[in-house]
Design an enzyme around this catalytic site. Structure first.
Site, PDB file in Angstrom:
ATOM      1  N   ALA A  52      -2.957   0.242  -2.902  1.00 37.80           N
ATOM      2  CA  ALA A  52      -3.170  -0.469  -1.630  1.00 37.80           C
ATOM      3  C   ALA A  52      -2.938   0.408  -0.394  1.00 37.80           C
ATOM      4  O   ALA A  52      -3.277   0.001   0.720  1.00 37.80           O
ATOM      5  CB  ALA A  52      -2.261  -1.692  -1.571  1.00 37.80           C
ATOM      6  N   TYR A  53      -2.340   1.597  -0.556  1.00 41.83           N
ATOM      7  CA  TYR A  53      -2.077   2.454   0.612  1.00 41.83           C
ATOM      8  C   TYR A  53      -3.377   3.117   1.045  1.00 41.83           C
ATOM      9  O   TYR A  53      -4.043   3.727   0.222  1.00 41.83           O
ATOM     10  CB  TYR A  53      -1.060   3.554   0.271  1.00 41.83           C
ATOM     11  CG  TYR A  53       0.309   3.098  -0.152  1.00 41.83           C
ATOM     12  CD1 TYR A  53       0.730   1.772   0.005  1.00 41.83           C
ATOM     13  CD2 TYR A  53       1.209   3.990  -0.724  1.00 41.83           C
ATOM     14  CE1 TYR A  53       1.997   1.381  -0.396  1.00 41.83           C
ATOM     15  CE2 TYR A  53       2.479   3.598  -1.122  1.00 41.83           C
ATOM     16  CZ  TYR A  53       2.858   2.292  -0.961  1.00 41.83           C
ATOM     17  OH  TYR A  53       4.115   1.906  -1.357  1.00 41.83           O
ATOM     18  N   SER A  54      -3.824   3.037   2.315  1.00 41.80           N
ATOM     19  CA  SER A  54      -3.151   2.372   3.417  1.00 41.80           C
ATOM     20  C   SER A  54      -4.097   1.348   4.019  1.00 41.80           C
ATOM     21  O   SER A  54      -4.707   1.558   5.044  1.00 41.80           O
ATOM     22  CB  SER A  54      -2.752   3.385   4.473  1.00 41.80           C
ATOM     23  OG  SER A  54      -3.854   4.298   4.659  1.00 41.80           O
TER      24      SER A  54
END
Length: 313
Positions: A52-54
């Site tokens: 999920a980054y970023s």
């Protein structure tokens, strides 16, 4: 950094885990490469990221950090010398912990990381709509397939962690060897107590995130001052509390004794806590790294640990 290796399951890791949340956010690819190079040159081998980054950055889709790390691994040819941890369950296109989501997400992470295995694969957030049997069976299949070496849990309750570990033991499946909790000198309540007790009872290693409380524990935020940082709002909130000011004062005292930076002392306190293997901290440029790596060389006395514990109570 003196390489006092810590053990997480079958993995041997350095005492500081480098947070990858800034890669593709406040650090562009070139700067990220410099930070990664300096971290490894300083004795570090444990890099933490997530699919999920970023995603919180306007224009980003998630996966940016893994892509930067994958490009760096390919450029340096050092995949077997580093321990890569990533996470599943919070990417906007692959939310939750259903077996199908986990199977799709791991392949996407492997592609971005340009590798055929992940050393430590965390469930990013618990998904209570899914039975532990379903996601643990899916994770076990990834371990059996050689895609993942060890599994861990981030953001999970004591009850669900206990249920997961009990299920794995009963069924002979891969078990959580690491927990990644929100834990630092000004946020102790989420981990200490029941959750830490479950981890200790089952021999699960803790790898705390927000180890420096969004930069507050570096000491760069002081009453009346202002700092230009993407995270300064969060850090400023700690300043407004009595506890935050007490912790800074205690850190100042201990840091002066050792001629150390506040960040190093804050990390050393965490590293000395029961179950903690390696705190996570991120650096958006090379200049921010030395006080983080220095945690390996700083051992606090019982008196100093107690002073910090009391100030943060």
């Amino acid at each position: 950094m003196t390489h006092t290796a810590k053990t997480i399951g079958s993995l041997s890791v350095s005492p500081l885990s480098l947070g990858g949340n800034v890669f593709g956010w406040t650090a562009d690819e070139a700067e990220s490469f410099r930070v990664l190079d300096a971290y490894v040159a300083g004795g570090g081998n444990f890099i933490d990221t997530a699919d999920a980054y970023s995603v919180w950055v306007p224009g980003n889709k998630g996966g940016e950090s893994e892509t930067v790390i994958g490009n760096w691994l390919a450029a340096r040819g050092n995949r077997d010398e580093v321990v890569i941890a990533t996470k599943v369950g919070a990417h906007p296109d692959l939310k939750g912990l259903s077996a199908a989501t986990i199977k799709t997400a791991v392949d996407a992470s492997l592609t971005r990381l340009r590798t055929d295995y992940i050393d430590l694969y965390y469930t990013h957030y618990d998904d209570e709509s899914v039975e532990v049997a379903e996601f643990l069976t899916a994770l076990d299949e990834l371990v059996r397939a050689g895609k993942v070496r060890e599994i861990g849990a981030s953001n999970i309750s004591a009850q669900r962690l206990d249920a997961s570990l009990t299920f794995s033991a009963r069924e002979g499946l891969a078990r959580y060897v690491a927990i990644q909790p929100h834990y630092n000198l000004v946020s102790r309540d989420t981990y200490e107590g029941e959750l830490a007790d479950v981890a200790a009872r089952h021999g699960v290693a803790a790898v705390p995130y927000y180890a420096l409380a969004s930069g507050f524990l570096t000491g760069k935020y002081r009453p009346g001052g202002s700092v230009d940082s993407a995270r300064s709002g969060k850090a400023a909130e700690y300043l407004e509390t009595e506890r935050g000011r007490r912790v800074l004062q205690a850190l100042d005292t201990v840091a002066a004794t050792h001629g150390a930076e506040l960040a190093t002392v804050a990390l050393a306190w965490l590293a000395a806590q029961p179950t903690v293997a390696a705190p996570i901290a991120s650096a958006r440029n090379v200049a921010q790294l030395p006080p983080l790596l220095a945690v390996a060389d700083l051992t606090l006395t019982d008196v100093e640990l107690a002073l910090l514990r009391e100030a943060s109570a």
